[in-house]
Write a protein that holds these residues in place. Structure first.
Motif, PDB file in Angstrom:
ATOM      1  N   HIS A  42      15.885  -5.933  11.950  1.00  0.00           N
ATOM      2  CA  HIS A  42      17.317  -5.949  11.643  1.00  0.00           C
ATOM      3  C   HIS A  42      18.172  -5.999  12.920  1.00  0.00           C
ATOM      4  N   PRO A  43      19.199  -6.843  12.928  1.00  0.00           N
ATOM      5  CA  PRO A  43      19.727  -7.729  11.871  1.00  0.00           C
ATOM      6  C   PRO A  43      19.125  -9.142  11.913  1.00  0.00           C
ATOM      7  N   GLY A  44      18.003  -9.300  12.580  1.00  0.00           N
ATOM      8  CA  GLY A  44      17.375 -10.602  12.733  1.00  0.00           C
ATOM      9  C   GLY A  44      17.392 -11.018  14.187  1.00  0.00           C
ATOM     10  N   TYR A  45      16.252 -11.502  14.681  1.00  0.00           N
ATOM     11  CA  TYR A  45      16.176 -11.994  16.050  1.00  0.00           C
ATOM     12  C   TYR A  45      16.626 -13.450  16.063  1.00  0.00           C
ATOM     13  N   LEU A  46      17.496 -13.791  16.997  1.00  0.00           N
ATOM     14  CA  LEU A  46      18.060 -15.131  17.068  1.00  0.00           C
ATOM     15  C   LEU A  46      17.685 -15.792  18.385  1.00  0.00           C
ATOM     16  N   SER A  47      17.311 -17.056  18.319  1.00  0.00           N
ATOM     17  CA  SER A  47      17.153 -17.870  19.512  1.00  0.00           C
ATOM     18  C   SER A  47      18.466 -18.603  19.770  1.00  0.00           C
ATOM     19  N   ALA A  48      18.498 -19.405  20.815  1.00  0.00           N
ATOM     20  CA  ALA A  48      19.686 -20.222  21.065  1.00  0.00           C
ATOM     21  C   ALA A  48      19.950 -21.158  19.891  1.00  0.00           C
ATOM     22  N   ASP A  49      18.876 -21.690  19.301  1.00  0.00           N
ATOM     23  CA  ASP A  49      19.027 -22.592  18.155  1.00  0.00           C
ATOM     24  C   ASP A  49      19.645 -21.867  16.964  1.00  0.00           C
ATOM     25  N   SER A  50      19.106 -20.685  16.637  1.00  0.00           N
ATOM     26  CA  SER A  50      19.619 -19.983  15.463  1.00  0.00           C
ATOM     27  C   SER A  50      21.001 -19.402  15.712  1.00  0.00           C
ATOM     28  N   ASN A  51      21.326 -19.056  16.969  1.00  0.00           N
ATOM     29  CA  ASN A  51      22.686 -18.634  17.280  1.00  0.00           C
ATOM     30  C   ASN A  51      23.669 -19.774  17.026  1.00  0.00           C
ATOM     31  N   THR A  52      23.274 -20.999  17.409  1.00  0.00           N
ATOM     32  CA  THR A  52      24.118 -22.166  17.147  1.00  0.00           C
ATOM     33  C   THR A  52      24.296 -22.375  15.652  1.00  0.00           C
ATOM     34  N   GLN A  53      23.214 -22.225  14.903  1.00  0.00           N
ATOM     35  CA  GLN A  53      23.317 -22.428  13.460  1.00  0.00           C
ATOM     36  C   GLN A  53      24.137 -21.333  12.785  1.00  0.00           C
ATOM     37  N   LEU A  54      24.162 -20.139  13.372  1.00  0.00           N
ATOM     38  CA  LEU A  54      25.016 -19.090  12.823  1.00  0.00           C
ATOM     39  C   LEU A  54      26.494 -19.458  12.992  1.00  0.00           C
ATOM     40  N   TRP A  55      26.866 -19.979  14.161  1.00  0.00           N
ATOM     41  CA  TRP A  55      28.234 -20.451  14.354  1.00  0.00           C
ATOM     42  C   TRP A  55      28.586 -21.486  13.289  1.00  0.00           C
ATOM     43  N   GLN A  56      27.643 -22.390  13.005  1.00  0.00           N
ATOM     44  CA  GLN A  56      27.889 -23.428  11.998  1.00  0.00           C
ATOM     45  C   GLN A  56      27.966 -22.832  10.601  1.00  0.00           C
ATOM     46  N   ALA A  57      27.081 -21.880  10.300  1.00  0.00           N
ATOM     47  CA  ALA A  57      27.072 -21.273   8.968  1.00  0.00           C
ATOM     48  C   ALA A  57      28.367 -20.529   8.683  1.00  0.00           C
ATOM     49  N   LEU A  58      28.941 -19.917   9.713  1.00  0.00           N
ATOM     50  CA  LEU A  58      30.193 -19.181   9.545  1.00  0.00           C
ATOM     51  C   LEU A  58      31.421 -20.086   9.629  1.00  0.00           C
ATOM     52  N   GLY A  59      31.208 -21.382   9.856  1.00  0.00           N
ATOM     53  CA  GLY A  59      32.322 -22.318   9.902  1.00  0.00           C
ATOM     54  C   GLY A  59      33.086 -22.305  11.205  1.00  0.00           C
ATOM     55  N   ASP A  60      32.528 -21.670  12.247  1.00  0.00           N
ATOM     56  CA  ASP A  60      33.214 -21.599  13.534  1.00  0.00           C
ATOM     57  C   ASP A  60      32.895 -22.791  14.433  1.00  0.00           C
ATOM     58  N   GLU A  61      31.898 -23.574  14.072  1.00  0.00           N
ATOM     59  CA  GLU A  61      31.560 -24.816  14.764  1.00  0.00           C
ATOM     60  C   GLU A  61      31.205 -25.852  13.713  1.00  0.00           C
ATOM     61  N   PRO A  62      31.464 -27.134  13.991  1.00  0.00           N
ATOM     62  CA  PRO A  62      31.057 -28.159  13.032  1.00  0.00           C
ATOM     63  C   PRO A  62      29.538 -28.264  12.958  1.00  0.00           C
ATOM     64  N   VAL A  63      29.035 -28.513  11.778  1.00  0.00           N
ATOM     65  CA  VAL A  63      27.596 -28.680  11.590  1.00  0.00           C
ATOM     66  C   VAL A  63      27.162 -30.007  12.195  1.00  0.00           C
ATOM     67  N   ASN A  64      26.005 -30.014  12.859  1.00  0.00           N
ATOM     68  CA  ASN A  64      25.411 -31.262  13.329  1.00  0.00           C
ATOM     69  C   ASN A  64      23.950 -31.289  12.930  1.00  0.00           C
ATOM     70  N   ASP A  65      23.355 -32.469  12.987  1.00  0.00           N
ATOM     71  CA  ASP A  65      21.965 -32.588  12.533  1.00  0.00           C
ATOM     72  C   ASP A  65      20.949 -32.470  13.664  1.00  0.00           C
ATOM     73  N   TRP A  66      21.375 -31.907  14.823  1.00  0.00           N
ATOM     74  CA  TRP A  66      20.393 -31.583  15.864  1.00  0.00           C
ATOM     75  C   TRP A  66      19.416 -30.538  15.319  1.00  0.00           C
ATOM     76  N   HIS A  67      19.970 -29.570  14.606  1.00  0.00           N
ATOM     77  CA  HIS A  67      19.184 -28.595  13.856  1.00  0.00           C
ATOM     78  C   HIS A  67      19.423 -28.851  12.368  1.00  0.00           C
ATOM     79  N   PRO A  68      18.507 -28.422  11.488  1.00  0.00           N
ATOM     80  CA  PRO A  68      18.593 -28.803  10.070  1.00  0.00           C
ATOM     81  C   PRO A  68      19.866 -28.298   9.393  1.00  0.00           C
ATOM     82  N   PRO A  69      20.722 -29.199   8.905  1.00  0.00           N
ATOM     83  CA  PRO A  69      21.926 -28.754   8.193  1.00  0.00           C
ATOM     84  C   PRO A  69      21.615 -27.928   6.959  1.00  0.00           C
ATOM     85  N   VAL A  70      20.451 -28.148   6.332  1.00  0.00           N
ATOM     86  CA  VAL A  70      20.118 -27.392   5.126  1.00  0.00           C
ATOM     87  C   VAL A  70      19.971 -25.903   5.441  1.00  0.00           C
ATOM     88  N   MET A  71      19.521 -25.579   6.638  1.00  0.00           N
ATOM     89  CA  MET A  71      19.387 -24.176   7.015  1.00  0.00           C
ATOM     90  C   MET A  71      20.753 -23.547   7.236  1.00  0.00           C
TER      91      MET A  71
END
Length: 502
Positions: A42-71
């Protein structure tokens, strides 16, 4: 003791003796283990990739397909339901331990052995499995989704003929998990093919050509529809990230002068040409043998994920023009990277939460720091096994296990066919990295490690059950079955007479 208490006591003792209570005990053990593991991470270990996807999931950055948009979309939905980003790591843990409970319950019904069913649950505590359970990575999502499909297929295979609705519900659920696996890691698509066959064979033990074609068509249609739906929901920026692979090949196979000549021949812009030459020089001087685009290629600040999107066609053209001329160097380079992945996998433990240089950790993550005491305890546990049993964290071992599963002729217990397909999935996933591996990283073989561990556990339980039955031990009694079902004549052999769906 009152009469009611006495009746409850008698009922519980009877349920314990006849085995109907044990699956619930397994569920309680799995829930307790899952809660403990979730607490560690808890609350989850994040890499640079997953930190980027968290920004996208929260709507603070636009989603891109460098990492899977489905995630990013799945994370966004979970955060919308719970209001907490840590839910993703908790869901990962719950999915793994829920799947292990399903497999343990199947083993209990087959063998009637409490010890063997607990042994299947113990897979979740294996150091090479637990090390990434709470790390928010697409590799982990792929592995757990495919394992869930495997458990669903085995469950469907065991259902009575008259449970048609339950069969279809489980098959649809398995198809959704399989679709997510195909979308969350594109190079994992080869691994989904044998697992897809598991679902088909669970529905129809002997499907004809038409059923195979129809099922394949449905799977392809669902994947395409899912991809289109995710794109419509997230509107991801195009990056054409696949171009990093030819960049890696070009800067490592060709000399800097050859890179310059190849860029001019392919019509590259001066900027792209100069960056490719600089990347070749940097990799050569710093002895960087892989991941050339991220390690050697001059990047703008902040990192521009769309840079390759505008130049991918030129990069691919350079690759197709040059690699046939330098096929020997290309084969040698890819063999070097692949053997390093197999024999020198690094990053066996992800130590917390990190971001790339110049990037920002999301404020939500800063508000929920990791438990350092539990983190160091987990690190000691994992790295100790990595020192004493290094093969558990190396690709060659799980490649060998997958080959044995695919090629062995002797039946591996009641799930021989299923385990062979599981081994085929692992084998295809590892071989898919032969032309594409960007670096040596244990997470790239996490699915083969998980699949191989589960397969070995099921084979071991089948072997022990046979030995106990042959010796007339306590587990020689018939497997526990639901009321109304007759015992199987040969529980140790693969079932070929399962009823088809519908």
């Amino acid at each position: 003791m009152s009469g009611t208490d006495r009746r409850w006591t008698i009922a519980l003792r009877g349920a314990w003796r006849d085995g109907t209570l044990w699956p619930w005990c397994l569920a309680a053990v799995a829930a307790a283990c899952g809660y403990g593991v979730a607490t560690v991470f808890h609350p989850g270990y994040l890499s640079a990739d997953s930190n980027t996807q968290l920004w996208q999931a929260l709507g603070d950055e636009p989603v891109n397909d460098w990492h899977p948009p489905v995630m990013a979309l799945a994370w966004r939905i979970l955060i919308g339901i719970t209001g907490d980003f840590s839910v993703m790591a908790a869901v990962q843990v719950a999915l793994l331990w829920g799947t292990l409970w399903v497999l343990a319950r199947l083993v209990w019904r087959r063998t009637g052995s409490r010890g063997l069913s607990l042994a299947v649950l113990a897979v979740g505590w294996a150091p090479h499995i637990m090390n990434f359970t709470g790390v928010v990575w697409k590799d982990v999502h792929l592995a757990y989704a495919l394992l869930a499909v495997f458990a669903i297929a085995l469950t469907v295979r065991e259902l009575p003929r008259d449970r048609v609705r339950t069969r279809w519900a489980l098959l649809v659920l398995g198809l959704l998990f399989l679709t997510y696996a195909a979308l969350v890691r594109k190079n994992g698509i080869p691994a989904t093919i044998p697992v897809f066959a598991l679902l088909v064979l669970a529905a129809w033990p002997a499907p004809g050509r038409r059923r195979w074609l129809a099922a394949a068509g449905v799977f392809a249609a669902v994947v395409l529809a899912g991809s289109a739906g995710v794109s419509a929901a997230t509107h991801p920026l195009a990056t054409r990230v696949y171009a990093v692979i030819p960049v890696d090949d070009l800067v490592h196979v060709l000399t800097p002068d050859q890179v310059r000549s190849a860029a001019e021949q392919a019509g590259a812009s001066p900027d792209l040409r100069d960056r490719l030459v600089a990347a070749a020089v940097t990799c050569q001087e710093r002895h960087i043998t892989s991941d050339g685009y991220l390690q050697c290629f001059p990047q703008s600040r902040p990192f521009d994920v769309t840079y390759l999107d505008r130049r991918a066609d030129v990069v691919v053209r350079m690759w197709t023009q040059q690699m046939p001329k330098h096929w020997k160097g290309y084969a040698e380079y890819r063999a070097r990277v692949f053997t390093k992945l197999l024999f020198q996998s690094n990053q066996t433990f992800w130590n917390g939460t990190h971001v790339n240089a110049g990037a920002r950790l999301h404020p939500e993550v800063r508000r929920q720091p990791l438990n350092d005491t539990l983190r160091f305890a987990l690190q000691n546990y994992v790295t100790g096994f990595a020192r004493d049993l290094p093969m558990l964290f190396q690709g060659w071992f799980w490649l060998a296990v997958s080959l044995v599963l695919v090629l062995r002729r002797r039946p591996a217990g009641p799930y021989a066919r299923e385990l062979r397909l599981l081994g085929a999935s692992s084998l295809l996933y590892i071989l898919a990295y032969l032309p594409t591996a960007p670096e040596s990283n244990y997470r790239y073989v996490y699915w083969p490690a998980l699949a191989g561990t589960v397969a070995l556990a099921l084979i071991a339980t089948a072997f022990v059950a046979r030995r106990r039955t042959a010796a007339g031990g306590p587990d020689s009694r018939p497997a526990v079955l639901p009321a109304g079902r007759a015992p199987k004549a040969a529980a140790a052999g693969p079932r070929e007479d399962a009823g088809a769906v519908g």
